[in-house]
Design a protein around this motif. Structure first.
Motif, short mmCIF file in Angstrom:
data_model
loop_
_atom_site.label_atom_id
_atom_site.label_comp_id
_atom_site.label_asym_id
_atom_site.label_seq_id
_atom_site.Cartn_x
_atom_site.Cartn_y
_atom_site.Cartn_z
N GLY A 1 0.63 -1.07 0.27
CA GLY A 1 -0.17 -0.20 0.32
C GLY A 1 1.14 1.77 -0.25
N ALA A 2 0.80 2.19 -0.96
CA ALA A 2 1.29 3.61 -0.49
C ALA A 2 0.06 5.11 -0.50
CB ALA A 2 2.01 3.33 -1.61
N VAL A 3 0.87 6.10 0.01
CA VAL A 3 -0.13 7.51 -1.02
C VAL A 3 0.83 7.73 -2.19
CG1 VAL A 3 -0.04 9.92 0.26
CG2 VAL A 3 0.04 7.79 1.53
N THR A 4 -0.68 8.27 -2.81
CA THR A 4 -0.64 8.91 -4.20
C THR A 4 -1.16 10.11 -4.07
OG1 THR A 4 -1.92 7.27 -5.12
CG2 THR A 4 0.15 6.12 -5.26
N THR A 5 -0.74 11.01 -5.05
CA THR A 5 -1.25 11.78 -5.76
C THR A 5 -1.69 12.06 -6.82
OG1 THR A 5 0.17 13.03 -3.52
CG2 THR A 5 -1.05 14.38 -4.89
N ILE A 6 -3.13 12.86 -7.09
CA ILE A 6 -3.37 12.95 -8.37
C ILE A 6 -3.45 14.57 -8.59
CG2 ILE A 6 -5.26 13.39 -9.95
CD1 ILE A 6 -6.01 10.46 -9.01
N ILE A 7 -3.44 15.60 -8.97
CA ILE A 7 -3.27 16.70 -9.09
C ILE A 7 -3.83 16.97 -10.54
CG2 ILE A 7 -1.85 18.99 -10.16
CD1 ILE A 7 0.67 17.58 -9.00
N ALA A 8 -5.48 18.03 -10.62
CA ALA A 8 -6.08 18.31 -10.77
C ALA A 8 -6.11 19.02 -11.93
CB ALA A 8 -7.13 17.12 -10.41
N PRO A 9 -5.90 19.78 -12.20
CA PRO A 9 -6.43 21.65 -12.59
C PRO A 9 -7.36 21.80 -13.52
CG PRO A 9 -4.29 20.63 -14.27
CD PRO A 9 -5.37 19.07 -13.72
N THR A 10 -7.99 23.51 -12.93
CA THR A 10 -9.34 22.74 -13.00
C THR A 10 -10.31 23.05 -14.29
OG1 THR A 10 -8.91 25.79 -13.00
CG2 THR A 10 -9.52 25.23 -10.27
N ASP A 11 -9.08 23.38 -15.32
CA ASP A 11 -10.33 23.27 -17.08
C ASP A 11 -10.28 21.87 -16.63
OD1 ASP A 11 -7.42 23.21 -17.01
OD2 ASP A 11 -6.84 23.76 -18.83
N ILE A 12 -9.50 21.16 -16.60
CA ILE A 12 -9.68 19.92 -16.90
C ILE A 12 -10.41 19.04 -16.26
CG2 ILE A 12 -8.22 17.04 -17.04
CD1 ILE A 12 -5.44 18.96 -17.80
N MET A 13 -11.29 20.04 -14.58
CA MET A 13 -12.27 19.31 -14.40
C MET A 13 -13.17 19.98 -15.14
SD MET A 13 -11.12 17.64 -11.69
CE MET A 13 -11.02 17.01 -13.27
N ASP A 14 -13.54 20.77 -15.69
CA ASP A 14 -13.93 21.86 -15.88
C ASP A 14 -14.56 21.04 -17.96
OD1 ASP A 14 -15.27 23.20 -14.13
OD2 ASP A 14 -13.51 25.31 -14.46
N ALA A 15 -13.45 20.73 -18.37
CA ALA A 15 -14.09 20.32 -19.82
C ALA A 15 -14.46 18.81 -19.58
CB ALA A 15 -12.44 19.68 -20.31
N PRO A 16 -15.28 19.07 -20.74
CA PRO A 16 -16.28 17.81 -21.05
C PRO A 16 -15.57 16.35 -21.61
CG PRO A 16 -16.65 19.11 -22.63
CD PRO A 16 -15.07 19.93 -21.92
N ALA A 17 -15.32 15.04 -21.02
CA ALA A 17 -14.95 13.94 -20.63
C ALA A 17 -15.11 12.45 -20.64
CB ALA A 17 -14.59 13.68 -19.16
N PRO A 18 -14.71 11.73 -20.52
CA PRO A 18 -15.82 10.36 -21.76
C PRO A 18 -16.06 10.18 -20.25
CG PRO A 18 -13.28 10.38 -22.00
CD PRO A 18 -13.40 12.28 -21.70
N ALA A 19 -17.02 8.45 -20.32
CA ALA A 19 -17.02 8.46 -18.97
C ALA A 19 -16.02 6.79 -19.09
CB ALA A 19 -18.29 7.44 -19.16
N SER A 20 -16.43 6.51 -17.72
CA SER A 20 -14.89 5.97 -17.60
C SER A 20 -15.12 4.16 -17.72
CB SER A 20 -14.90 5.18 -16.21
OG SER A 20 -13.89 4.30 -15.31
N THR A 21 -14.54 3.65 -18.10
CA THR A 21 -15.08 2.28 -19.20
C THR A 21 -13.66 1.48 -17.97
OG1 THR A 21 -12.09 2.75 -20.61
CG2 THR A 21 -15.12 2.85 -21.30
#
Lengths: 517, 517
Positions: free
Chosen positions: A155-175
């Motif tokens: 097990g480990a700690v990991t980090t996702i950095i999420a820029p706001t424009d990418i959070m706001d952009a249309p995105a495909p559903a998870s597959t």
């Protein structure tokens, strides 16, 4: 609604599909799209902390107790930085945690706005992986990378950095299909044979247990080995979580100071099961860092190996019979007039309900408690794995959310309690059955101990100013009340016993300020 | 005693000789040699914080108000990490701060003991220089490097990593002369001529002031320019410290949201004196990051330049006469029935004593206050330069220690106050004349404002859970009492006025919880 799916929702849906069910959050403006997206992923429970260290410590406690991934949601570099101390501990505990950190829009970063910071540089020291989302189209794969690293044994700690424009952009559903936490690696026959040869040997032998070797299965196997061979059982000094009490075996704990460890281990052969070789916590002039010669160390399994199974295989190979389940003898000390750490421990041993989880921070109660824990009902104990203080109260929050039916007890030194006391508010808000016991001696006891060992007078002005907390004495009952937690102050064993009875019966948190000499 | 000089004492003596007179400390085991050495360098005053963010924020406040270097003493990577948020703000404020971080003995590092961490990676983002001491013989030069970077105009945060074995080792005495804070660079005649040409022009002209242009000298020169030419005076949105009130000029503050800034600046020509070009605080889709075209910007001076002198030279070149000192008209609003942010501001304007320092954090009182501050007696205001919250209370601690004769007022939003509330304890311990006004609206107001602008319903479950702090409502009077600070809760203008009178008369701290709608 799929037409409305944006990057934030895609991120959270992917995290949900990979097993996340809780998010310890202290968001800011750059996380608001994610806050809004939580509305669409109700299977991820948002829990607010008033301070980021509460969120990261709670995530750690949640992961330790449940074994599941915990999310955090934190604000840019400085907000994340407030969570680093408890992530340092979580990293040492191998807790699977995925941090989500908002960042400025990619096109806004270069203007160096006030909150712009080097998030990667801050996150790297505590993260097994740092993933910066580069496009809304690849969120699924990026989240999978973060979860893969977080859930790989141990097990480990990991980090996702999420820029706001990418959070706001249309995105495909998870597959992606749901990911499970990946199993520990089996230990080789050769390692088991080598350990067996050592344990069969005459002379002193110690099984040093850590990680998953300290769960029930590992401990029962270790108990068989000890009963059959006379090997001593010692636990690593700061387990992430250890099962204790009931009919589980009594095990020593590795000592703290190097001279004590040298005495404790003597010239024993040491078999490591999920534990690291004994080293000194700090380096002291004239004392070694490595406390057991490499020649006396045999590795059965390391962190990430299936140590519990390895111990069972080792017990079988040694022909160790099953041990009849017996509870440790209770040897209650006569209650004294004065409230001491030992008196608190005795009372807690007597009252602790089955399946409790103890969040233990600080040496005032930590040492005494772990010497007696085998006499209590079956329970689990989390300790401070990395030495970053301010873990105890937040970890208790996470434990309570991970084990809804269980009583949580925070055994907390006062000095370390101050760092993340805001956790009390989340206890009140979520009505968590956490009984907080503050060992209030109004000083940095460990520092005074170290100074005394170095023959430094504790009354020297600068020394006194930086190690005594008695001017003013914090009133923890007021601090608790400020955050909506009922509280009692006690200074006799009888008053403590009554307060503890009340605390353990509460359908929510209660804080007991135990005044100690 | 010189025979007893060890590395720790050499470090502190060097720091003292270079101007350090205070050390905001939260030490651990690896800092104990330094704690003991403080005994031998009594001209450096040790001030204890219960949390590292209190220490770093106090160092920032001390540096802003005094202009002198402040030391911090922090424990390894995780302890330091707790101080990063306020160092982020200090970096943006150009505050001269030298952090001293203990580390494991050099020979112990490779064993990766529990507290081992990548201190450099954590310190780099907030440090102008990170110096790891490599030998007791070169401490003097290494400390000089840290101070040189910290004290070069406009000022910087620097970090010294001090391994315990080097602190324990025999060390030579310091041979450096005392270092002074290095002067700001003079602005060229060409820059002054260019600025004069712009200001002489017809049409809208704005002098955008920041850094040292916001001290008394800079403001008086700016006032002459404005009076002579009709140019508008605007201050940067988040000054480290700005002089206001009395007979100083009223100046607008740069707005927060980009659309407001665009309206505020219109098509004006903008001359920058110590301020950065206006940019958006966050990036919003469809709105620019740069809010004034480069073609309309003229740089008189940047951070690190002598902007106050440049403004005087500019005023002279424009033939601007001295402005007769006049106090702004007082236009007191009629007191209402309900306690509002405006009512608090009005009362504070009326009661604020001369030479006070205000530590301002949060938009609930921050915006209203800075619109009216010109009507108060002469004072200074510190704002949150970097957006890392939890600055206000610690900065007030540092300000009080830097300006012993002055009244300090912390105008503090409740949401941000929770991050470093432990500062209250240091206020009580040091008997600091800090009057804390908590704007208690029990919500993250700025987040609700941002969400409302994005048309997100504030009642959505996840949104409400992560932006409302009303379950439970924190009782700040209890929190303050817990840390030894007397406190009052008020919810009418009359009660607030009485509480403020009492607070400003106290010979120590008082907290006023002002309940707001």
């Amino acid at each position: 609604m799929s037409g409305n799916r944006n990057g934030a929702r895609a991120l959270l849906e992917a995290a949900r599909s990979m097993g996340a069910d809780i998010c310890f959050a202290n968001p800011g403006t750059t996380e608001l799209t994610l806050v809004h997206a939580l509305e669409h992923v109700p299977a991820i429970r948002p829990v607010l902390g008033l301070f980021e260290g509460v969120c990261t410590g709670a995530a750690d406690g949640y992961a330790r107790v449940s074994g599941r991934v915990a999310l955090t949601l934190l604000h840019l570099g400085p907000g994340f930085a407030n969570g680093i101390a408890n992530l340092h501990n979580a990293r040492r505990a191998h807790s699977p945690i995925v941090n989500i950190i908002g960042d400025h829009a990619t096109w806004h970063l270069r203007f160096d706005a006030p909150l712009t910071s080097d998030i990667e540089s801050l996150a790297d020291p505590v993260s097994g992986a740092v993933v910066r989302l580069a496009s809304a189209d690849t969120i699924d794969a990026d989240v999978a990378t973060a979860f893969d690293v977080a859930t790989a044994a141990p097990g480990a700690v990991t980090t996702i950095i999420a820029p706001t424009d990418i959070m706001d952009a249309p995105a495909p559903a998870s597959t992606r299909p749901a990911a499970a936490r990946r199993p520990a690696a089996p230990v080789s026959d050769r390692a088991i044979a080598a350990a067996a040869a050592v344990i069969r040997d005459a002379g002193q032998r110690i099984l040093l247990l850590g990680g998953d070797a300290l769960d029930e299965r590992g401990l029962r196997a270790a108990q068989r080995i000890a009963a059959a061979t006379g090997a001593r059982l010692v636990m690593e000094p700061y387990p992430a979580i250890v099962s204790l009490g009931g009919d589980l075996p009594r095990i020593e704990r590795q000592a703290y100071f190097p001279d004590d460890v040298l005495r404790q281990f003597g010239d024993a052969q040491v078999v490591l099961a999920g534990a690291r070789p004994p080293i000194s916590y700090f380096g002291y002039e004239g004392q070694p860092s490595e406390l057991v010669d490499a020649a006396r160390l045999t590795v059965l399994g390391a962190a990430g190996d299936d140590n519990a199974a390895a111990l069972e295989a080792l017990a079988d190979r040694l022909g160790a019979a099953a041990v009849a389940a017996t509870r440790a003898d209770s040897e209650p000390a006569a209650p004294g007039e004065r409230l001491t750490g030992d008196a608190i421990v005795e009372e807690l041993i007597a009252q602790l309900p089955e399946d409790a989880v103890i969040s233990l921070e600080g040496s005032t109660l930590g040492g005494p408690y772990l010497r007696q824990a085998h006499r209590a009902a079956r329970h689990r104990v989390m300790t401070n794995t990395g030495g970053a203080i301010g873990q105890g109260l937040p970890c208790a929050v996470g434990a309570a959310l991970a084990a809804p039916g269980s009583r949580i007890v925070a055994l907390q030194s006062d000095g370390s309690g101050h760092y993340t006391l805001q956790a009390l508010w989340t206890m009140a808000r979520e009505r968590l059955p956490v009984t907080v016991i503050i060992a209030a001696n109004h000083r940095y006891g460990i520092l005074q101990t170290e100074l005394a060992r170095a023959d430094v007078p504790l009354d020297d002005a600068a020394v006194a100013r930086l190690t005594r907390l008695d001017n003013p004495r914090a009133d923890w009952t007021a601090l608790a009340a400020g955050y909506g937690v009922p509280a009692l102050r006690v200074d006799t064993p009888a008053a403590f016993a009554a307060a503890l009875r009340r605390g353990l019966a509460e359908n929510g948190p209660l804080l007991i300020q135990a005044e100690l000499p």
